[in-house]
Design a protein around this motif. Sequence first.
Motif, short mmCIF file in Angstrom:
data_model
loop_
_atom_site.label_atom_id
_atom_site.label_comp_id
_atom_site.label_asym_id
_atom_site.label_seq_id
_atom_site.Cartn_x
_atom_site.Cartn_y
_atom_site.Cartn_z
N UNK A 65 29.78 50.27 58.82
CA UNK A 65 29.05 49.06 59.19
C UNK A 65 30.04 47.99 59.58
N UNK A 66 29.58 47.05 60.39
CA UNK A 66 30.46 46.04 60.94
C UNK A 66 30.82 44.95 59.94
N UNK A 67 31.71 44.08 60.37
CA UNK A 67 32.21 43.00 59.54
C UNK A 67 31.10 42.03 59.15
N UNK A 68 30.28 41.61 60.12
CA UNK A 68 29.23 40.64 59.83
C UNK A 68 28.14 41.24 58.95
N UNK A 69 27.87 42.53 59.11
CA UNK A 69 26.88 43.18 58.25
C UNK A 69 27.39 43.25 56.81
N UNK A 70 28.68 43.48 56.63
CA UNK A 70 29.25 43.50 55.28
C UNK A 70 29.21 42.11 54.65
N UNK A 71 29.51 41.08 55.44
CA UNK A 71 29.46 39.71 54.93
C UNK A 71 28.03 39.34 54.55
N UNK A 72 27.07 39.70 55.39
CA UNK A 72 25.66 39.41 55.10
C UNK A 72 25.22 40.15 53.84
N UNK A 73 25.63 41.41 53.67
CA UNK A 73 25.29 42.16 52.47
C UNK A 73 25.91 41.52 51.24
N UNK A 74 27.14 41.02 51.37
CA UNK A 74 27.80 40.35 50.25
C UNK A 74 26.98 39.15 49.80
N UNK A 75 26.54 38.31 50.73
CA UNK A 75 25.77 37.12 50.36
C UNK A 75 24.41 37.48 49.78
N UNK A 76 23.77 38.54 50.31
CA UNK A 76 22.51 39.00 49.73
C UNK A 76 22.70 39.44 48.29
N UNK A 77 23.80 40.15 48.02
CA UNK A 77 24.07 40.60 46.65
C UNK A 77 24.41 39.43 45.73
N UNK A 78 25.10 38.42 46.27
CA UNK A 78 25.40 37.23 45.46
C UNK A 78 24.11 36.53 45.07
N UNK A 79 23.19 36.36 46.02
CA UNK A 79 21.91 35.70 45.73
C UNK A 79 21.12 36.53 44.72
N UNK A 80 21.15 37.85 44.87
CA UNK A 80 20.43 38.72 43.93
C UNK A 80 21.00 38.58 42.52
N UNK A 81 22.31 38.50 42.38
CA UNK A 81 22.93 38.33 41.07
C UNK A 81 22.62 36.96 40.48
#
Length: 130
Positions: A65-81
Motif C-alpha cells: 500500500x502507498x505512503x498516504x494510505x499508510x498515513x491515513x491508516x495510522x490516523x484511523x488507528x490512533x482515533x480508534x485507540x
Amino acid sequence: MAESKRRGEDAGDERLNDDATVDGVADDDATDADELVSRGGTATRKRARADSTEGRKTRKDSERIGLFARIARFFREVVAELRKVIWPTRKELLTYTAVVVTFVAVMLAIVAGLDYGFAKAVLWVFGNPS
C-alpha cells in the motif's frame, strides 16, 4: 520389592517426580496446566504459539500500500485507540493536577533546602573568599 527400592532412591529428588499420580492414576491434564501456570507461564502457551504461526501471511510486492494510505491508516488507528481511553472527569482531573503540583512543590522545597545547606557547608569547609 525392586520397584519400591527404586522409588525410595528417587524419593530424595522431588524434581524427578513432576507427573502427579494419585493411587496409580495419573492426573496429566490438571498437572500440565498447573505446572505451566505455577512456573510463570500460561496454560494456553501451546495454543497461542500455534495460532500466531497460522495467521502469518506474506504480501507480495504488488500488494504494497502507498505512503498516504499508510498515513491515513495510522490516523484511523490512533482515533480508534483514543476512543478506548477512559477519560477522567473534571473533578478527577483537578484532583490529579493538585496532587502533582503539591508533589512537585514539596520536591522543589527539599532540593532547594539541600542545595542551600550544601552551599553553606562548602563555604564553611573551604572558607569564604572575600
